[in-house]
Write a protein that holds these residues in place. Structure first.
Motif, PDB file in Angstrom:
ATOM      1  N   TYR A  20       0.845  -1.190   0.000  1.00 32.51           N
ATOM      2  CA  TYR A  20       0.000   0.000   0.000  1.00 32.51           C
ATOM      3  C   TYR A  20       0.887   1.248   0.000  1.00 32.51           C
ATOM      4  O   TYR A  20       1.870   1.311   0.737  1.00 32.51           O
ATOM      5  CB  TYR A  20      -0.897   0.045   1.246  1.00 32.51           C
ATOM      6  N   PHE A  21       0.522   2.212  -0.821  1.00 29.45           N
ATOM      7  CA  PHE A  21       1.231   3.485  -0.855  1.00 29.45           C
ATOM      8  C   PHE A  21       0.299   4.587  -0.354  1.00 29.45           C
ATOM      9  O   PHE A  21      -0.831   4.714  -0.847  1.00 29.45           O
ATOM     10  CB  PHE A  21       1.694   3.812  -2.272  1.00 29.45           C
ATOM     11  N   PRO A  22       0.731   5.406   0.618  1.00 30.86           N
ATOM     12  CA  PRO A  22      -0.150   6.447   1.145  1.00 30.86           C
ATOM     13  C   PRO A  22      -0.427   7.535   0.102  1.00 30.86           C
ATOM     14  O   PRO A  22       0.444   7.900  -0.684  1.00 30.86           O
ATOM     15  CB  PRO A  22       0.639   7.009   2.333  1.00 30.86           C
ATOM     16  N   VAL A  23      -1.666   8.037   0.104  1.00 36.71           N
ATOM     17  CA  VAL A  23      -2.079   9.121  -0.784  1.00 36.71           C
ATOM     18  C   VAL A  23      -1.952  10.439  -0.026  1.00 36.71           C
ATOM     19  O   VAL A  23      -2.347  10.522   1.149  1.00 36.71           O
ATOM     20  CB  VAL A  23      -3.536   8.919  -1.256  1.00 36.71           C
ATOM     21  N   LYS A  24      -1.423  11.444  -0.676  1.00 35.95           N
ATOM     22  CA  LYS A  24      -1.247  12.744  -0.024  1.00 35.95           C
ATOM     23  C   LYS A  24      -2.602  13.319   0.383  1.00 35.95           C
ATOM     24  O   LYS A  24      -3.550  13.344  -0.393  1.00 35.95           O
ATOM     25  CB  LYS A  24      -0.538  13.715  -0.979  1.00 35.95           C
ATOM     26  N   LYS A  25      -2.671  13.778   1.634  1.00 34.63           N
ATOM     27  CA  LYS A  25      -3.910  14.366   2.142  1.00 34.63           C
ATOM     28  C   LYS A  25      -4.126  15.754   1.563  1.00 34.63           C
ATOM     29  O   LYS A  25      -3.174  16.525   1.386  1.00 34.63           O
ATOM     30  CB  LYS A  25      -3.867  14.443   3.667  1.00 34.63           C
ATOM     31  N   THR A  26      -5.383  16.058   1.277  1.00 36.26           N
ATOM     32  CA  THR A  26      -5.728  17.394   0.768  1.00 36.26           C
ATOM     33  C   THR A  26      -6.399  18.249   1.849  1.00 36.26           C
ATOM     34  O   THR A  26      -6.505  19.464   1.694  1.00 36.26           O
ATOM     35  CB  THR A  26      -6.683  17.283  -0.437  1.00 36.26           C
ATOM     36  N   LYS A  27      -6.847  17.594   2.941  1.00 37.30           N
ATOM     37  CA  LYS A  27      -7.469  18.310   4.049  1.00 37.30           C
ATOM     38  C   LYS A  27      -6.803  17.901   5.353  1.00 37.30           C
ATOM     39  O   LYS A  27      -6.306  16.789   5.490  1.00 37.30           O
ATOM     40  CB  LYS A  27      -8.967  18.007   4.117  1.00 37.30           C
ATOM     41  N   LEU A  28      -6.820  18.794   6.335  1.00 38.25           N
ATOM     42  CA  LEU A  28      -6.084  18.589   7.579  1.00 38.25           C
ATOM     43  C   LEU A  28      -6.539  17.332   8.318  1.00 38.25           C
ATOM     44  O   LEU A  28      -5.723  16.532   8.762  1.00 38.25           O
ATOM     45  CB  LEU A  28      -6.232  19.818   8.482  1.00 38.25           C
ATOM     46  N   ARG A  29      -7.850  17.133   8.450  1.00 36.07           N
ATOM     47  CA  ARG A  29      -8.367  16.008   9.232  1.00 36.07           C
ATOM     48  C   ARG A  29      -8.861  14.865   8.342  1.00 36.07           C
ATOM     49  O   ARG A  29      -9.620  14.014   8.794  1.00 36.07           O
ATOM     50  CB  ARG A  29      -9.496  16.487  10.143  1.00 36.07           C
ATOM     51  N   GLU A  30      -8.432  14.868   7.139  1.00 37.99           N
ATOM     52  CA  GLU A  30      -8.843  13.809   6.219  1.00 37.99           C
ATOM     53  C   GLU A  30      -8.228  12.475   6.636  1.00 37.99           C
ATOM     54  O   GLU A  30      -7.060  12.404   7.039  1.00 37.99           O
ATOM     55  CB  GLU A  30      -8.404  14.153   4.792  1.00 37.99           C
ATOM     56  N   LYS A  31      -9.019  11.416   6.543  1.00 36.31           N
ATOM     57  CA  LYS A  31      -8.523  10.075   6.863  1.00 36.31           C
ATOM     58  C   LYS A  31      -7.478   9.642   5.841  1.00 36.31           C
ATOM     59  O   LYS A  31      -7.632   9.887   4.649  1.00 36.31           O
ATOM     60  CB  LYS A  31      -9.696   9.092   6.869  1.00 36.31           C
ATOM     61  N   GLN A  32      -6.398   9.034   6.332  1.00 35.17           N
ATOM     62  CA  GLN A  32      -5.336   8.584   5.434  1.00 35.17           C
ATOM     63  C   GLN A  32      -5.850   7.503   4.489  1.00 35.17           C
ATOM     64  O   GLN A  32      -6.439   6.516   4.913  1.00 35.17           O
ATOM     65  CB  GLN A  32      -4.151   8.039   6.227  1.00 35.17           C
ATOM     66  N   ARG A  33      -5.631   7.709   3.188  1.00 33.23           N
ATOM     67  CA  ARG A  33      -6.031   6.730   2.189  1.00 33.23           C
ATOM     68  C   ARG A  33      -4.784   6.118   1.558  1.00 33.23           C
ATOM     69  O   ARG A  33      -3.695   6.693   1.626  1.00 33.23           O
ATOM     70  CB  ARG A  33      -6.901   7.378   1.111  1.00 33.23           C
ATOM     71  N   TYR A  34      -4.953   4.946   0.935  1.00 34.18           N
ATOM     72  CA  TYR A  34      -3.821   4.231   0.365  1.00 34.18           C
ATOM     73  C   TYR A  34      -4.154   3.715  -1.034  1.00 34.18           C
ATOM     74  O   TYR A  34      -5.287   3.312  -1.300  1.00 34.18           O
ATOM     75  CB  TYR A  34      -3.433   3.040   1.241  1.00 34.18           C
TER      76      TYR A  34
END
Length: 346
Positions: A20-34
């Motif tokens: 899994y590679f982490p996706v860069k967050k676009t919002k401060l409290r956004e849940k980490q996506r992969y």
């Protein structure tokens, strides 16, 4: 060395590997996506075989090859390398231990234009690994003779020794890349789309070269490609990948003659044929590949499968062996005794 139930020696075991590679967050409290590039892959690679790995672009083929070589440390799962009676867990090796093992585990890159250092001569490119692994000392006259031998084995004339990559064609550059990898006398080589950037006439030369070198040196290949015609020619077994998962694995001849997964069926239907061959029905897959960040529930292929039934939308199919060595992940495999009964979506 571990043997399977048919007595074949297992060189590498891949057990439930996830990458899994982490996706860069676009919002401060956004849940980490992969990005789920590999999402639970299990297979065995036998000593001396060529295992073909096919699938659409972006399905995770190259990521799996690089993860097996530990160029990417896996997110989950185990990769076991069998050597001299030992089962070596590659994930548990430190940097120095892994560097020593890289002599046995090599990679042939896809692009022969960008994978060679333009400031190094052919002799320096091939000799770099030999000196870094301590096989020869720098400027050892014996190393030059050895490099000449490797060049001749790979179809390169020795007068090319002092030339630079820009002076060669694509096919010659790929031979240089092959010579660089095989000079270390590895046991396992990942061929990552090794012929896709070459003309068709040159592809056949490189494939013949790889086959000859395999026979001479007892190599084991993981041959990654999207070209089914190529993979049928060179492979002993073929694995089919879709959106980070294996969907079918079988001997090359059996995969073509007794296809079990609808995705494999669609891929095979895209191979060009002539009227003399009788032709075949072309199966068009509707829509694009779903996002690996947010894959569909159930069977990942159900959004494009013409045999999709309600069960496929909610339950993940089990990776199971339907016949000797023929694995499939499908609730309703295409088989003469178990044909899909759902409505075919036109």
């Amino acid at each position: 060395m571990k043997n399977d139930q048919n007595g074949r020696k297992v060189l590498l075991e891949v057990r439930d590997v996830k990458q899994y590679f982490p996706v860069k967050k676009t919002k401060l409290r956004e849940k980490q996506r992969y990005v789920r590039a590999n999402d639970g892959i299990t297979l065995e690679i036998y000593e001396g075989e060529t295992l073909g790995l096919v699938g659409e672009s972006g399905c995770g083929k190259s990521t799996l090859g690089r993860t097996i070589l530990q160029l990417y440390p896996q997110t989950h799962g185990d990769i076991i390398y069998h050597k001299d009676g030992q089962a070596i867990d590659l994930k548990r090796q430190n940097a120095e231990q892994m560097r020593v093992l890289r002599k046995d585990l090599q990679l042939i890159f896809q692009d022969p234009y960008s994978s060679l250092n333009p400031r190094m001569t052919v002799g320096q490119i091939i000799g770099e690994g030999l000196t870094s692994h301590g096989i020869f000392k720098k400027n050892d006259p014996a190393m030059k003779e050895y490099i000449f031998q490797v060049m001749e084995e790979c179809g390169l004339a020795t007068y090319m020794f002092n030339r630079y990559p820009h002076q060669f064609s694509g096919g010659q550059r790929q031979r240089i890349g092959i010579a660089r990898s095989l000079a270390l006398r590895p046991r396992f080589v990942v061929c990552d789309e090794a012929v896709s950037a070459l003309d068709v006439s040159i592809q056949s030369q490189i494939l013949n070269l790889l086959s000859d070198l395999k026979a001479k040196a007892g190599l084991t290949y993981l041959f990654i490609t999207h070209d089914l015609s190529v993979v049928k020619y060179i492979s002993d077994r073929i694995a089919v990948m879709y959106l980070g998962n294996l969907v079918e694995l079988a001997d090359a001849e059996e995969l073509f003659s007794d296809t079990l997964h609808p995705y494999t069926e669609a891929l095979l239907s895209a191979i060009p044929t002539t009227e003399e061959d009788g032709g075949r029905e072309r199966i068009l897959l509707e829509g694009d590949i779903p996002s690996p960040v947010n894959p569909p529930e159930g069977c990942k292929f159900h959004t494009r499968c013409r045999y999709c039934q309600e069960k496929c939308k909610h339950e993940v199919p089990e990776w199971r062996e339907l016949s000797d060595g023929h694995w499939v992940a499908c609730h309703f495999p295409l088989h003469e005794n178990n044909a899909p009964t759902g409505e075919v979506i036109e």
